[in-house]
Design a protein around this motif. Sequence first.
Motif, short mmCIF file in Angstrom:
data_model
loop_
_atom_site.label_atom_id
_atom_site.label_comp_id
_atom_site.label_asym_id
_atom_site.label_seq_id
_atom_site.Cartn_x
_atom_site.Cartn_y
_atom_site.Cartn_z
N ASP A 124 47.04 1.08 42.73
CA ASP A 124 48.49 0.88 42.90
C ASP A 124 48.86 -0.59 42.67
OD1 ASP A 124 51.13 0.84 43.59
OD2 ASP A 124 50.86 1.62 45.63
N THR A 125 49.41 -0.86 41.51
CA THR A 125 49.79 -2.24 41.15
C THR A 125 51.12 -2.65 41.75
OG1 THR A 125 50.82 -1.44 39.10
CG2 THR A 125 48.50 -2.14 38.98
N THR A 126 51.82 -1.74 42.42
CA THR A 126 53.12 -2.07 43.02
C THR A 126 52.97 -2.64 44.43
OG1 THR A 126 53.47 0.13 44.00
CG2 THR A 126 54.17 -0.20 41.70
N ARG A 127 51.77 -2.60 45.00
CA ARG A 127 51.56 -3.16 46.33
C ARG A 127 51.76 -4.68 46.29
NH1 ARG A 127 46.60 -3.09 48.39
NH2 ARG A 127 47.18 -2.53 50.52
N PRO A 128 52.25 -5.28 47.38
CA PRO A 128 52.46 -6.73 47.39
C PRO A 128 51.20 -7.52 47.04
CG PRO A 128 53.52 -5.72 49.28
CD PRO A 128 52.72 -4.63 48.62
#
Length: 292
Positions: free
Chosen positions: A164-168
Amino acid sequence: MPTPPLVQTVRRRRLGSALRGFRNACGMSIDSAAAAMRWNVSKLSRIENAKAHLPIKDVALLLRQYDVTDPDVIAALEALSKDANKTGWWSTYGDVPGASYKDYIGLEDDAESTHTYTPGLIPGLLQIGQYAREIIAGTAITRTPDEVSALVEVRKKRQAILTDTTRPTGPLKFWAVIHESALHYRSAAVPTLMRDQLRHLLDLTDLTNINIQVMPILATPHPGMVGPFHVVRFPQPWPTVINVENIRGGSFAEGTEDVKVYEAAFERIQAAALPVEDSREKIKQIMEDSTA
């Protein structure tokens, strides 16, 4: 008042613990802190004990009383306050995941990295579906077939955190040390299961955020012989948390001294295991032998 979803409790507990730590560090009593905020003491006590929510607008004001002015620290606590009331995806499974398991998923969801040692099985984040089903069915001895299926779904959904590249903080950085004996598992129902599982491990090692080491059967004595555990790290200012697994789920250790012991233990485990590249070759060799 109904009990809040557990994910709220997890995040509130982390927020409350941090606030209590800052208050103690500046030498302020809870009575003085509450008076400075024009609150009654019970309100601040409930916040520190994860029984009440601290609104975002009050985070910086409260931290100011504790002489905390670092904008990164303030932003981190405001973000946690904002997320404290969010319901995690795992809440849709009700009480099927045990309380400690839901606690762990909530922590994992916020984590930056996890280091884990598993002596008897492939870590959950690295399991293929059929392997997960067999392991859960064999170890969750009080579960119905429907609950086993639900737990398999939970395990598969957790794995999205690895890509998941959308995680902070981006995809979870995951370092696993797996005992060699776990790689020799054989399924009576699905003869090709371990070949598929080992191939999956090899594929995962292509990801830059995943490292896998194999603990050889002939390894020297090491702390992992006592049992499995996870070292879960977060972005600053959040402290590292240790999860120790057992047949009923697991327990947590968050004190500074306990964390230091487990971090040192994991370093020794890494040193006793095969290097990453040699581990990949070992996995490949076992996979090829399983098809011979």
